[in-house]
Design an enzyme around this catalytic site. Structure first.
Site, PDB file in Angstrom:
ATOM      1  N   GLU B 105     -35.700  13.509   3.124  1.00 43.84           N
ATOM      2  CA  GLU B 105     -34.362  13.813   3.657  1.00 43.84           C
ATOM      3  C   GLU B 105     -33.713  12.554   4.213  1.00 43.84           C
ATOM      4  O   GLU B 105     -32.514  12.353   4.083  1.00 43.84           O
ATOM      5  CB  GLU B 105     -34.461  14.859   4.772  1.00 43.84           C
ATOM      6  CG  GLU B 105     -34.799  16.261   4.303  1.00 43.84           C
ATOM      7  CD  GLU B 105     -36.257  16.403   3.933  1.00 43.84           C
ATOM      8  OE1 GLU B 105     -37.055  15.554   4.350  1.00 43.84           O
ATOM      9  OE2 GLU B 105     -36.591  17.360   3.217  1.00 43.84           O
ATOM     10  N   HIS B 175     -37.823  27.980   8.868  1.00 46.52           N
ATOM     11  CA  HIS B 175     -36.883  28.369   7.820  1.00 46.52           C
ATOM     12  C   HIS B 175     -35.750  29.194   8.414  1.00 46.52           C
ATOM     13  O   HIS B 175     -35.087  29.932   7.698  1.00 46.52           O
ATOM     14  CB  HIS B 175     -37.597  29.177   6.711  1.00 46.52           C
ATOM     15  CG  HIS B 175     -38.676  28.413   6.028  1.00 46.52           C
ATOM     16  ND1 HIS B 175     -39.938  28.295   6.544  1.00 46.52           N
ATOM     17  CD2 HIS B 175     -38.670  27.696   4.883  1.00 46.52           C
ATOM     18  CE1 HIS B 175     -40.670  27.545   5.743  1.00 46.52           C
ATOM     19  NE2 HIS B 175     -39.933  27.168   4.724  1.00 46.52           N
TER      20      HIS B 175
END
Lengths: 481, 377
Positions: B105, B175
């Site tokens: 990322e 999540h």
């Protein structure tokens, strides 16, 4: 005169061999034999033109002479076929049945050799001296002296409190100008902070430098950053930012954009050996090699990251040793040798732009000065070590030695250059100090392209506050709105 | 009476509902009050029933087609993405503009910033907002400050970082996070959160054209569960403007993203059971947020409730609460209430207790409307 038969035959032969090796795409055959390209085959079946061509010495000599007249009469013998082809090298891995054969000891790898063109005294020890004219070299020499002088003056100026901070590049001038002279202005530069010579070569004047150092209203950065955080769109030199190595993946992205736009340009990103330990370095290298970005990674390995020597920074073969791990070409070069840095950068740039691949250059040098004016190197290394390096291996002395050997420089001229540059720097500094600081409204502009409602509100708040205390904030030092 | 007695509350379906909900785990029957989508009323072209992720896919197709400098990348983007948001892009626009990046990322966002700085318009995808933190340095120290520190010589205005955020029913700690507050604290970024498919497409297209870096948080709960008749033509919804989802006079309720629909149900419950008419505001853009709309509403109602899934302490509701009490102190009839997630990491098995659901919000609406100064003193 090319023997037409011989010229033709070599290429036909190559094609035949290629076709033969296409058979190796059969996985069964491939597991038996390892090699898919024709250049490798030619090594086993060497084909010299002289076997078939004329043995006429005149034609051979003519070829040699014509080669010398070209800008570069040496080649890297690099296999440039499929140089940017993405290959999962592990697919070529042999299968072995002894554990000892599959363990790779890093000590068994030879370190990448260091390329050098002139010795410590400026004598040419390689036949790869680049063709550069006298005026260009004298300009480079003068520029190196300018940067060095500016560094010495500004350190003193900071100690006097006239400037808040400064970082010198003493000992790294050859890196700045060796690489800057090898690039086009349309290539994008992403610096770390010790590349003042690069922006200087691109056209940033001493005056503009001083404007940035004193944070006045003529600074392109509008006085928002510490000294040494210069940048210029016109010079394609992205503004310096303090966090280390954040510029490395950004350079990869910009290079990728240049590739998408089919521009014949590349990006160059500078960083030190310390910054290459940072997290941003690793994905940047991986992305560049995997996605194919024409970016030149230029590592200034100057041996020190503030007080941390390189022996405490990494274990492998410098930073260039990592490049192969990412699937990238690497060059190691003597960073204090202007010509070596120039040649290496030029060749690396050619590879970048022609094949749209990244290339890594590690320039070995020594940080002669303090890390910055907030640092005192005598607390972690001896002055003797620094003086020794300075006297034995100084980039300005080496280039100066070469110029003296050519008869283009002498002591008096050099003395004059040092003195006049000193005067120039001091004059620019004095003028910059007297220039007003930016308008106070610039505190709020450029956060976004336009002020958002909260910023408009806060700007009004400050205005009201300032009207209550008109004299306490030295508004007269700033440009009026 | 019937509504009060029935154990499961089943609100009436309005004939004019423009939103179609699939039933979700925690609400009895998901339904929508009739609020016509004023953003696209003027558009007369063809519409298709699209869910939120398809609307985003549609927006990506439009963006890549109309501007050659746009490219979309991230992890697993080429096969269509783990949420199918990038379906069909690779085949249509080629491997140069739509590609998988290696798994980093930090690298994705750094690369995207450089691409934007050179003049491109990258749409970087972070697979889950929970994994945006390796890119935090690049976003906060670099993207947000690129223009400011260079004195407008350089900027990475073309950057859009998209990430699915929020509870999904079974996501657990990693999540389900809502990291908007971290980025709202960063001057130089814009933070955008759509709540419906029409908004998702319009806001994403606006974010791509925006000349400032945008963090675009997509509520993954609504990816498939919410559909709407979305116009297929290109259109933009302006950033920085909130939308009054529901008009009312008794209390102002502010939310964004998936939480908006939870609040909508809470407002319906308040209306049916107690006749309380709440004004529900969908912020849409969190940075810069539309303070003016909220101020006008609070001046009308005198009561404010803000709700988000993210933990309460230093959540974005705190910013709204502080700003509104500064601006509307004398208009307030009750303390500003925040109905948020607890100050814990997002738990798996306890999700239904953790989330600020419609029952908690319904209670908050009741409390704020029935707040009595005399009893407090």
């Amino acid at each position: 005169v090319r023997g037409s038969k011989t010229f033709f035959f070599k290429h036909v032969y190559k094609e035949i061999v290629k076709k033969m090796f296409r058979l190796l795409e059969n996985p069964f055959l491939r597991s038996k034999i390892v090699t898919p390209n024709a250049s490798w085959a030619l090594r086993f079946f060497p084909l010299r033109l002289s076997h078939f061509g004329s043995s006429n010495k005149r034609t051979k000599n003519a070829r040699k002479i014509s080669n010398k007249q070209s800008k570069r009469d040496w080649s890297t013998n690099l296999n440039e076929e499929n140089v940017s082809c993405p290959v999962n090298l592990e697919e070529k891995s042999k299968v072995v049945h002894r554990l000892s054969e599959s363990i790779k000891d890093p000590r068994s790898i030879d370190p990448i050799p260091t390329y050098r063109v002139i010795d410590f005294k400026g004598n040419v020890i390689s036949d790869e001296l680049p063709q550069m004219d006298k005026s260009m070299l004298l300009k480079v020499f003068e520029s190196m002296i300018t940067i060095h002088t500016m560094d010495n003056i500004m350190i003193d100026v900071q100690r006097q409190g006239r400037v808040s901070f400064y970082m010198s590049s003493l000992g790294e001038e050859a890196i700045h100008f060796g690489s800057a002279t090898a690039f086009e202005l349309s290539d994008i530069v992403y610096p770390q902070y010790r590349e003042s010579g690069v922006i200087f070569w691109r056209g940033f004047s001493i005056e503009q430098m001083m404007n940035q150092m004193t944070s006045n209203h003529l600074d392109y950065g509008k006085g928002r950053q510490m000294p040494m955080h210069y940048g210029s769109k016109a010079m394609n030199f992205v503004t310096v930012s303090s966090p280390l190595s954040t510029q490395i993946p950004q350079a990869v992205g910009s290079a990728y954009h240049l590739k998408l736009q089919s521009k014949p340009n590349c990006c160059i990103v500078y960083f030190g050996e310390g910054a290459s330990s940072e997290g941003d370095f690793h994905p940047a290298m991986n992305f560049a090699a995997t996605l194919g970005a024409p970016v030149l990674f230029f590592c200034r390995n100057n041996g020190w990251a503030i007080s941390t020597p390189s022996s405490e920074q990494y274990r492998g073969d410098g930073i260039a040793g990592r490049a192969a791990g990412y699937g990238m070409h690497a060059i190691r070069v003597d960073g204090n040798d202007f010509f070596a840095v120039h040649n290496a950068t030029k060749e690396a740039r050619r590879l970048c732009v022609t094949h749209k691949i990244p290339v890594f250059i590690e320039a070995m040098t020594y940080r002669v000065g303090h890390h910055s004016t907030s640092d005192d190197y005598t607390t972690y290394r001896s002055k003797d070590e620094v003086d020794r390096f300075r006297s034995v291996n100084d980039p300005i002395k080496r280039l100066g030695g070469y110029l003296r050997n050519q008869g283009w420089m002498d002591d008096d001229t050099e003395e004059f250059i040092w003195k006049s540059k000193r005067k120039e720097v001091v004059d620019c500094l004095n003028r910059a100090e007297e220039t007003l600081k930016p308008a106070i409204s610039e505190l709020f502009s450029d956060v976004y392209d336009e002020l958002t409602p909260n910023l408009v509100e806060q700007k009004d708040e400050l205005k009201k506050h300032m009207s209550l205390y008109p004299h306490e904030y030295l508004i007269e030092n700033h440009v009026k709105e | 009476m019937k509504a009060l007695l029935s154990r499961r509350y089943i609100p009436k379906k309005s004939p004019l509902s423009t939103l179609f909900f699939r039933s979700s785990t925690f609400s009895p029957t998901a339904v929508k009050a009739e609020t016509p989508s004023a953003d696209t009323q003027h558009l007369t072209g063809k519409r298709e029933k699209l869910n939120l992720v398809s609307a985003i896919n549609n927006a990506l197709h439009i963006a890549l087609e109309s501007d050659q400098t746009v490219c979309a990348f991230g992890e697993d983007v080429t096969f269509g993405g783990v949420f199918r948001a990038s379906l069909g892009l690779r085949n249509r626009f080629g491997p140069d503009r739509v590609f998988n990046t290696p798994l980093s990322e930090q690298g994705i966002v750094g690369f995207a910033i450089g691409l934007a700085a050179a003049g491109g318009k990258p749409i970087a995808e972070i697979q889950f907002a929970d994994y945006i933190f390796p890119a935090f340095d690049q976003l906060v120290n670099e993207a947000a400050k690129f223009r400011y520190r260079s004195g407008n010589e350089f900027d990475c205005g073309g950057l859009v970082v998209r990430a699915p955020y929020g509870a999904v029913g079974h996501g657990g700690l990693y999540h389900s996070q809502s990291p908007e507050a971290y980025f709202c604290h960063t001057a130089g970024l814009k933070v955008v959160v759509p709540a419906t498919p029409i908004e998702a497409k319009g806001l994403l297209l606006a974010s791509i054209q925006e000349r400032n870096p945008v963090v675009f948080l997509e509520p993954k709960w609504l990816y498939r569960s919410l559909s709407e008749l979305v116009p297929l033509e290109p259109y933009e919804i302006p950033l920085g403007k909130a939308r009054i989802y529901r008009e009312g006079k008794d209390a102002t309720v502010v939310g964004w993203g998936a939480q908006l629909h939870v609040l909508d149900r809470a407002c319906s419950m308040a209306k049916e059971r107690h006749g309380i008419e709440c004004e529900l505001i969908n912020l849409r853009t969190l940075l810069p947020w539309d303070k003016q709309t909220v101020i006008e509403s609070v001046k009308k109602t005198g009561r404010l409730i803000i709700s988000h899934e993210a933990p309460k302490t230093c959540g974005f509701a705190a910013e709204i609460s502080a700003s509104i009490q500064e601006a509307c102190f004398t208009y307030l009839e009750a303390p500003i209430l925040r109905v948020c997630g607890y100050d814990t990491p997002f738990p798996l098995i306890f999700e239904k207790f953790y989330r600020p659901d419609e029952l908690k919000n319904f209670e908050a609406i009741k409390n704020t409307v029935h707040f009595d100064f005399s009893t407090e003193l």
